[in-house]
Design a protein around this motif. Sequence first.
Motif, short mmCIF file in Angstrom:
data_model
loop_
_atom_site.label_atom_id
_atom_site.label_comp_id
_atom_site.label_asym_id
_atom_site.label_seq_id
_atom_site.Cartn_x
_atom_site.Cartn_y
_atom_site.Cartn_z
N ASP A 188 0.84 -1.21 0.00
CA ASP A 188 0.00 0.00 0.00
C ASP A 188 0.88 1.26 0.00
O ASP A 188 0.80 2.10 -0.91
N SER A 190 3.99 1.77 -0.58
CA SER A 190 4.96 1.92 -1.67
C SER A 190 4.31 2.30 -2.98
O SER A 190 5.00 2.55 -3.96
N GLY A 191 2.99 2.32 -3.00
CA GLY A 191 2.28 2.69 -4.21
C GLY A 191 2.02 1.52 -5.14
O GLY A 191 1.43 1.70 -6.20
N MET A 192 2.47 0.32 -4.74
CA MET A 192 2.17 -0.84 -5.59
C MET A 192 0.72 -1.26 -5.44
O MET A 192 0.14 -1.81 -6.37
N GLY A 193 0.18 -1.03 -4.27
CA GLY A 193 -1.22 -1.38 -4.04
C GLY A 193 -1.36 -2.79 -3.48
O GLY A 193 -0.64 -3.71 -3.87
N ILE A 194 -2.31 -2.95 -2.58
CA ILE A 194 -2.51 -4.25 -1.92
C ILE A 194 -2.95 -5.31 -2.92
O ILE A 194 -2.66 -6.49 -2.76
N VAL B 161 -7.21 3.72 -3.33
CA VAL B 161 -5.83 3.75 -3.81
C VAL B 161 -4.96 2.78 -3.01
O VAL B 161 -3.95 2.30 -3.51
N ARG B 162 -5.37 2.48 -1.79
CA ARG B 162 -4.59 1.54 -0.98
C ARG B 162 -4.57 0.16 -1.65
O ARG B 162 -3.57 -0.54 -1.56
N LYS B 163 -5.67 -0.20 -2.27
CA LYS B 163 -5.71 -1.49 -2.97
C LYS B 163 -5.16 -1.39 -4.40
O LYS B 163 -4.38 -2.23 -4.82
N SER B 164 -5.55 -0.35 -5.09
CA SER B 164 -5.22 -0.31 -6.52
C SER B 164 -3.80 0.18 -6.79
O SER B 164 -3.24 -0.09 -7.85
N GLY B 165 -3.21 0.92 -5.85
CA GLY B 165 -1.85 1.43 -6.06
C GLY B 165 -1.84 2.83 -6.67
O GLY B 165 -2.85 3.34 -7.15
N MET B 166 -0.67 3.44 -6.63
CA MET B 166 -0.51 4.84 -7.06
C MET B 166 -0.30 4.92 -8.57
O MET B 166 0.76 5.34 -9.04
N HIS B 167 -1.32 4.50 -9.30
CA HIS B 167 -1.13 4.46 -10.75
C HIS B 167 -1.67 5.70 -11.44
O HIS B 167 -1.65 5.79 -12.65
N ARG B 169 -0.85 8.84 -12.67
CA ARG B 169 0.44 9.48 -12.95
C ARG B 169 0.35 10.98 -13.08
O ARG B 169 1.35 11.65 -13.28
N GLY B 191 5.75 5.99 -4.14
CA GLY B 191 5.55 5.51 -5.51
C GLY B 191 5.15 6.58 -6.49
O GLY B 191 4.93 6.30 -7.67
N MET B 192 4.99 7.82 -6.02
CA MET B 192 4.66 8.89 -6.97
C MET B 192 5.88 9.29 -7.80
O MET B 192 5.75 9.74 -8.93
#
Lengths: 475, 475
Positions: A188, A190-194, B161-167, B169, B191-192
Amino acid sequence: MLDPVDWDEFRIEAHHMLDDMIDYVEHIRERPVWQPIPGEVRDLFREALPARPSALASAHETFMRAVLPYATGNVHPGFMGWVHGGGTPVGMLADMLAAGLNANLGGRDQMPIEVEKQVLQWVRQIFGFPDAASGLFVTGTSMANFISLIVARTGRLGAGVRKSGMHERRLTAYASSSAHGSIAQALDLSGMGIDALRVVPVNERFEMDVAALAEAVKKDRQAGHMPFFVAGTAGSVDTGAVDDLDAIADFAKREGLWFHVDGAYGALGMLAPDIAPRLSGIGRADSIAFDFHKWGQVPYDAGFVLVRDGELHRSAFASDAAYLRRESRALAAGSPWPCDFGPDLSRSFRALKTWFTIKVFGTEMIGQAISGTCELARHLRKRIEKTDRLELLAPVSLNIVCFRYKCEDPDRVNAEIVARLQESGIAAPSTTVLDGRLAIRAAIVNHRSNRSDIDAFVDAAIDLGNALTRGEYGN
Amino acid sequence: MLDPVDWDEFRIEAHHMLDDMIDYVEHIRERPVWQPIPGEVRDLFREALPARPSALASAHETFMRAVLPYATGNVHPGFMGWVHGGGTPVGMLADMLAAGLNANLGGRDQMPIEVEKQVLQWVRQIFGFPDAASGLFVTGTSMANFISLIVARTGRLGAGVRKSGMHERRLTAYASSSAHGSIAQALDLSGMGIDALRVVPVNERFEMDVAALAEAVKKDRQAGHMPFFVAGTAGSVDTGAVDDLDAIADFAKREGLWFHVDGAYGALGMLAPDIAPRLSGIGRADSIAFDFHKWGQVPYDAGFVLVRDGELHRSAFASDAAYLRRESRALAAGSPWPCDFGPDLSRSFRALKTWFTIKVFGTEMIGQAISGTCELARHLRKRIEKTDRLELLAPVSLNIVCFRYKCEDPDRVNAEIVARLQESGIAAPSTTVLDGRLAIRAAIVNHRSNRSDIDAFVDAAIDLGNALTRGEYGN
């Protein structure tokens, strides 16, 4: 100007404070493990911001009256909740020295950093890691897991990811359904997401099913994902299960995955000759996260992260800020600094209490304390097996025992048993949920716990279960 | 089993250790600020892992002989490097109590968490934040900045965003070129990516150019980016500059940006009536990061993060792990817990040393210590202005003075002056680079520093500069 005006008076009060804390530990058995906080005690800490000074003795008195008696209780041998170390008076003194020295271990050429490097060298030795391995004190394993994941992602994507961001959506990571939540949290943060974490099922011993891991990786590769990270667990938080670390190491090597071990409390089992073989394979990890404040009995907090490839580790964190300029001489020498290996520039001297603990007790005695907790867990298991009204809910792998009182509506009754046990002051287990069933969970971590503590706990649990199901408490 | 066999003997040694630390602080002026570490001292900490125990007295003796004399020196009033607090004996005692109690502040219904909540309430009061604001002790501002960014991203993108990730951009963040490196690091770790940080130029006072911020945001919007976060600096690490926080707050509100303040050392200037007006606008922030271990003189480490929207903060970190199950009664009551607001489950009792510091001294005295360091900085500035061979390299905003000795090859000579000052034991400034010029940088943070310390420092700097440029040292 914030130093004492009268040092002699200050010194007298300081010695009182020290005596009070030594008394606390020496006579801990005379106290309840935990007791409910009276409303008026809680209210003492709802004051407005004080503009004017108070006497040190008065602050001390408030602490003795209103804080110390209402702590969690993990110094007490009857505490068995969650996973909490018991601490030692030696660790307390070392932490006093650290606080007086007020060292900031972010960097600079200072002996405190040499103490941290000494502990790092010992940690390398414990796990059989090479001299090129790097390591760092952190708050706890949650942070150590996060740092490990950051290093692993930097290893896979290159240090350029620090600038460009985690926009590679194909990366996938793996951990078992018994893994600690901080693995998912690391994904979460790190931005990869769970969602990038594949939860691998466990076998009947709550250990990762390595065949299922292989299946999941294969399926992900076929779907165009990039498997890169697998976390094995050495001492799961629910049941103390240890994954087959050798099998995971073999698989990770074959598949080119980063092999991380979350050994939050279990990793230091390496110090106990009867436990170490259970951890076989841990020395093959790319990174290990663990806490000295659990089985290591170092006072909170003292987490640690160990990384096999020190240069990669540094490349994931080092920066070139002007105010962190290094020199070859004087105070700004000694590069690289700890701040080059982690997110913190301000770092307290966690190494000192750990150095004192290892130096004063030696690894054999710490190992014996660790073995002792596992022996007590086996004793507790036997007591449960011999009692008709109790049933085990998980195998006893190390020092954690999950069981319940058999009855109608067991989730409600067992939750009630745990709450009443805690309120009784006799013992403080916690709960967890295994396969949908609420378990009384006893994690025996404290070096002070002995058979009579275990017997008192299980006797009280049975009595409470009997009374509750007989309706004595109006249930 | 790791408790003393002979408590009386242990107690005697413990009191020796306490006396030694009180002596250290009481007589700190008799020591050099810093001194080089002899090779044989360094080598003492290159031992193999000890299997057998050692006497506590022997570990203590090693500490006194080989660690304490070779610390960074920030307890000493002549220390002016980087930004290091001086600590207090009161803080040391409080940390001893904390280590003896061995509390883990991750959760559970315990008074130590009420102490942390008390400090949170005081922090709200200091910055004029509402009761709904949340806050948390962390290691330091680097971690507090990171947590703030994580909350801000959750606010902008939702908890999904916690699940999907920092996508996403398109997000962009803003800080000045004087901002601390931990802002860029927060973008990296989250991850940004550091490229998502727009570095806004500063004016001649090293404060963010708010017109340039507006220009950057406008340009980014036109290019399809999503500006979401701006960090103002309250006390920049290089020069102590304070951004125009009111102007940034106005702008952030107009543009719908999250307004974060990095007040690592400067934020506690709120306690000094003459400094507080300089921080005008800080109370309008969405989040504030700062350290009690700098101007607050609390022993390392004691960082803090304050978030206006406590519910959003919680939604960015809370998890529902079975082993963290909450109850309405007994030990597992008292939800939400601190672990619901940050990454750590293992958290030492940083609140206690902070509570003791604020309680025993009161905010007026702490504020006077803060004002005092700024007054000393103005005294140092005047000394520099009156000395032909010295020149200021930045305006003196708070307590940091950047200057150099004027000569040929000034970068080399001034680096040499700083190294020799440190080696002399008289004073320990650090260096930074401003507009490409190496500066002697004095950050006066220690409450013990007085005019004679400043005079000794500047006299020694001038002498060294003169000697070096006359070639006395063979340069």
